[in-house]
Design a protein around this motif. Structure first.
Motif, short mmCIF file in Angstrom:
data_model
loop_
_atom_site.label_atom_id
_atom_site.label_comp_id
_atom_site.label_asym_id
_atom_site.label_seq_id
_atom_site.Cartn_x
_atom_site.Cartn_y
_atom_site.Cartn_z
N ALA A 278 0.72 -1.34 -0.02
CA ALA A 278 0.13 -0.06 -0.25
C ALA A 278 1.03 1.25 0.07
CB ALA A 278 -0.82 -0.04 1.21
N GLY B 253 -5.00 -1.31 -4.59
CA GLY B 253 -5.39 -1.24 -3.26
C GLY B 253 -5.26 0.05 -2.66
N ALA B 254 -4.97 1.25 -3.28
CA ALA B 254 -4.50 2.55 -2.79
C ALA B 254 -6.09 3.22 -2.21
CB ALA B 254 -3.91 3.45 -3.76
#
Length: 318
Positions: free
Chosen positions: A126, A265-266
């Motif tokens: 992340a 997934g940010a």
């Protein structure tokens, strides 16, 4: 030796390699370089009679090294462990009383940078993604900067291309040193673009959000970038064309970056980062108080729409 608390062990390793010339480790770098942290690092450098700084870590550590350089003119050697790109710029920043103040001075530009992809292997996926998106933002704004140039345009396009290829690979396998090296290559190019040009609305917004609300630096860039780009796309056709080539999507690079952040997934909303909806009007006022050059006119209504979309996590629109 300057680092954040979490990088003290790495800084100690580097200090051991330097030997007796490493006179002290100052593990107190903090996000957005608060004024009190800046003053303490300057006092510490004077106390130990330092004749240079080695900044190990991300933008916080390198930013702290720049503040010491700004005060005493000491050379800085940067050992970056993220993709922020601060090591390639003469830009410094300090946050005081909820306001992030930035400036440019050649003396804060590191005299040497050591890139080692192995140092980024422990960077969580992340953080890798948001740090990489932060770097992409430098290149995006360089492409429509008022002082853009053909050379910077080439560097920006190549930097975005390199990061867009590397980020999915290093998320799939964080130990992939080729992907990590490719990401550092892209971050180097994008950081150099930031150092060579004037930044615009995106960076002004992120400075306001970080300095005023203490939102995390790289995730804020990751959330805001697609919306700031969408705001400007209609008035920056050359930038859109370059980004289309870099990303393989000629029609709408802003939406592509928003989709990419989601796939990797940010975070995609300022609400996820802890911002209250009631703070939108305050950020509009702070941003308008000292506007940057921007290809499209910046208005309170336009900023409000942009921030509301970024706050809620809606897809970017012009």
């Amino acid at each position: 030796m300057l680092c954040s608390p979490g990088q003290r062990e790495l800084a100690a390793t580097v200090a051991g390699l330097i030997g007796p010339r490493a006179v002290d480790i100052h593990p107190h770098a903090r996000m957005h370089v608060p004024a009190e942290s800046a003053a303490e690092s300057q006092r510490r450098a004077k106390l130990v009679n330092a004749d240079g700084c080695v900044a190990v870590g991300g933008g916080s550590a390198i930013g702290l090294g720049k503040i010491v350089a700004l005060r005493y003119g000491l050379p800085v050697i940067a050992v970056p462990t993220t993709y922020a790109g601060s090591e390639m710029t003469p830009v410094w920043g300090v946050t005081e009383n909820g306001v992030k103040r930035t400036g440019r001075d050649p003396c804060v530009l590191p005299v040497s940078v050591l890139y080692d992809p192995a140092l980024t292997v422990t960077l969580p996926p992340a953080v890798s993604v948001t740090s990489g998106m932060n770097a992409v933002a430098h290149a995006v704004e360089a492409l429509y900067a008022p002082d853009a140039s053909p050379i910077v345009d080439l560097m920006a396009e190549e930097g975005v291309r390199a990061l867009a290829v590397a980020l999915p690979d290093l998320v799939a396998d964080g130990t992939d040193l080729d992907a990590r090296a490719q990401a550092q290559y892209g971050a180097w190019l994008c950081g150099a673009c930031l150092g060579a040009t004037t930044m615009s609305l995106h960076h002004k917004l992120c400075h306001a959000l970080g300095g005023t609300l203490d939102l995390p630096h790289a995730p804020t860039h990751s959330v805001v970038l697609p919306h700031a780009l969408a705001h400007n796309q209609g008035t920056a056709p050359k930038a859109v064309a370059a980004l289309g080539r870099a990303l393989g999507t000629p029609a709408d690079p802003a939406t592509h970056l928003w989709d990419l952040a989601g796939r990797l997934g940010a975070p995609r909303s300022l609400r996820e980062l802890g911002m209250a909806e009631s703070a939108i009007d305050r950020i509009v006022q702070v941003t308008l108080a000292n506007p940057y050059a921007n290809p499209r006119e910046v208005t309170a209504d336009g900023l409000g729409r942009l921030l509301r979309a970024a706050w809620s996590g809606q897809p970017p629109t012009a």
